[in-house]
Design an enzyme around this catalytic site. Sequence first.
Site, mmCIF file in Angstrom:
data_model
loop_
_atom_site.group_PDB
_atom_site.id
_atom_site.type_symbol
_atom_site.label_atom_id
_atom_site.label_comp_id
_atom_site.label_asym_id
_atom_site.label_seq_id
_atom_site.Cartn_x
_atom_site.Cartn_y
_atom_site.Cartn_z
ATOM 1 N N GLU A 91 0.827 -1.197 0.000
ATOM 2 C CA GLU A 91 0.000 0.000 0.000
ATOM 3 C C GLU A 91 0.863 1.249 0.000
ATOM 4 O O GLU A 91 1.797 1.369 0.781
ATOM 5 C CB GLU A 91 -0.986 0.027 1.178
ATOM 6 C CG GLU A 91 -2.002 1.142 1.065
ATOM 7 C CD GLU A 91 -2.706 1.133 -0.283
ATOM 8 O OE1 GLU A 91 -2.438 2.022 -1.089
ATOM 9 O OE2 GLU A 91 -3.487 0.208 -0.535
ATOM 10 N N ASP B 102 -7.985 -1.849 -3.188
ATOM 11 C CA ASP B 102 -9.121 -0.965 -3.452
ATOM 12 C C ASP B 102 -9.786 -1.310 -4.774
ATOM 13 O O ASP B 102 -10.496 -0.507 -5.362
ATOM 14 C CB ASP B 102 -8.688 0.502 -3.429
ATOM 15 C CG ASP B 102 -7.572 0.794 -4.424
ATOM 16 O OD1 ASP B 102 -7.200 -0.120 -5.184
ATOM 17 O OD2 ASP B 102 -7.076 1.928 -4.447
#
Length: 442
Positions: free
Chosen positions: A330, A404
């Site tokens: 991330e 996501d």
Amino acid sequence: MKKYLGSVMALGFVFATSSCSSSTSPLNTGGAPATSGGTQTVGGGSGGAIDTGGMPDTGGSTASTGGAAAASGGTTSSIGPSGGTTGSAGRSGSGGRISTAGTTGSAGSTGSAGSTGSTGTAGDGPCDIYQTAGTPCVAAYSMTRVLLKTYTGNLYQVRKGGAWDKTNGMSGGTFQDIGAKDGYADSATQDAFCSGATCTVSILYDQSGKKNDLKVAPKGCYSGSASEPDSEGSATKKSFNINGHKVYALYMNTHDGMRNNSCTGVATKNTDESVYVVADGTHAGGACCWDFGNTWNDNCNTHTMNPIFFGTGFWGKGAGSGPWFMGDFEGGVWAGGSGASNATNSSNPSMKYEFAFGMLKTSSGKYAIKAGNVSSGDLITAYDGASPKTWDKGGQVMLGIGGDNSNSSDGTFYEGALTASLPSSDTDVAVFKNVQAAGYGK
């Protein structure tokens, strides 16, 4: 994860971001050689610059030939896989097995009968090796073979004649469970069912026993195509042999993705984890994010994560032109090192092989990346050292997308598994050798 901070590529497409998390037990110390035969350990690099972009690819799968399957009620059921011929580890396994009924896909119409297995002796798979080592699989998937010789279920399910739209995602069609014969995927049943039609993979069944099955991913919080439900990868685009048995890969284009946000037993927070995957290095993308592994259940990028990434992209880089196995933590994709994600790690080898093996191990404050050519050679340690982040694993599993739902990359999946503990270096090599001995491409 937010791998790019808003830059736009020349053709005007904005790459989606990705996010995932995972955990493991303490890794080998940074840069130290692994303890088992054939493993090489080399130094690490540091991060990679954040970029954007990626044009969506087009899907499309070619149906294979065969006879039509008989229809039955709205759910699929099957006689499941049986034992196989002697596997890579060379030990005798169990005999034929009966599987449970298949799972119904979304909005599906009448399903068809499941595949029929046969008796045989299945050798040890990677999950048998992990189990013997005290680090059992908590999620395991394969399009090609049985990964745990005591597993009695189907390997995957295909959908024939389904459709996709932005509101409902995948719907319609009929379904067929694909079991195993002699330890390998029953391609004859798939050929008969998919003859003259488009078939996609609607379920990857979890062979660990924890029922962490993967289905098409829901929409995510990022913009563009990531904010739409995903589509299913082709069940027929690529066929090949494994130890003399015809099998199929899961061929994924952009916008294809799978996920389970209700997993059990997968590593969470800052605990130990290991993940391996076998993928096609000749069909790898350059965008965000073809990941496999641990993520969160919010379909967003609010946490660190720990899936393994395969591709090129615009973050960390390895040697040559790629693709490379890297860590998607991330806010960047790391090829090695504990700094920013925009550095080159020349010790991370380019893996442009049809059958490429990658492994990511994470423990508190550390991570390791390992890679190898399934067709020949040794398992290489590309990085083993300090981590750039504190792990915050979510305990869910995804494939072909970022956390996501960034879905602008593509790839081809053969098999892979997760553990919620940290295997030894000897176990890493044993799993790699088991995959090599399985007979991919032979």
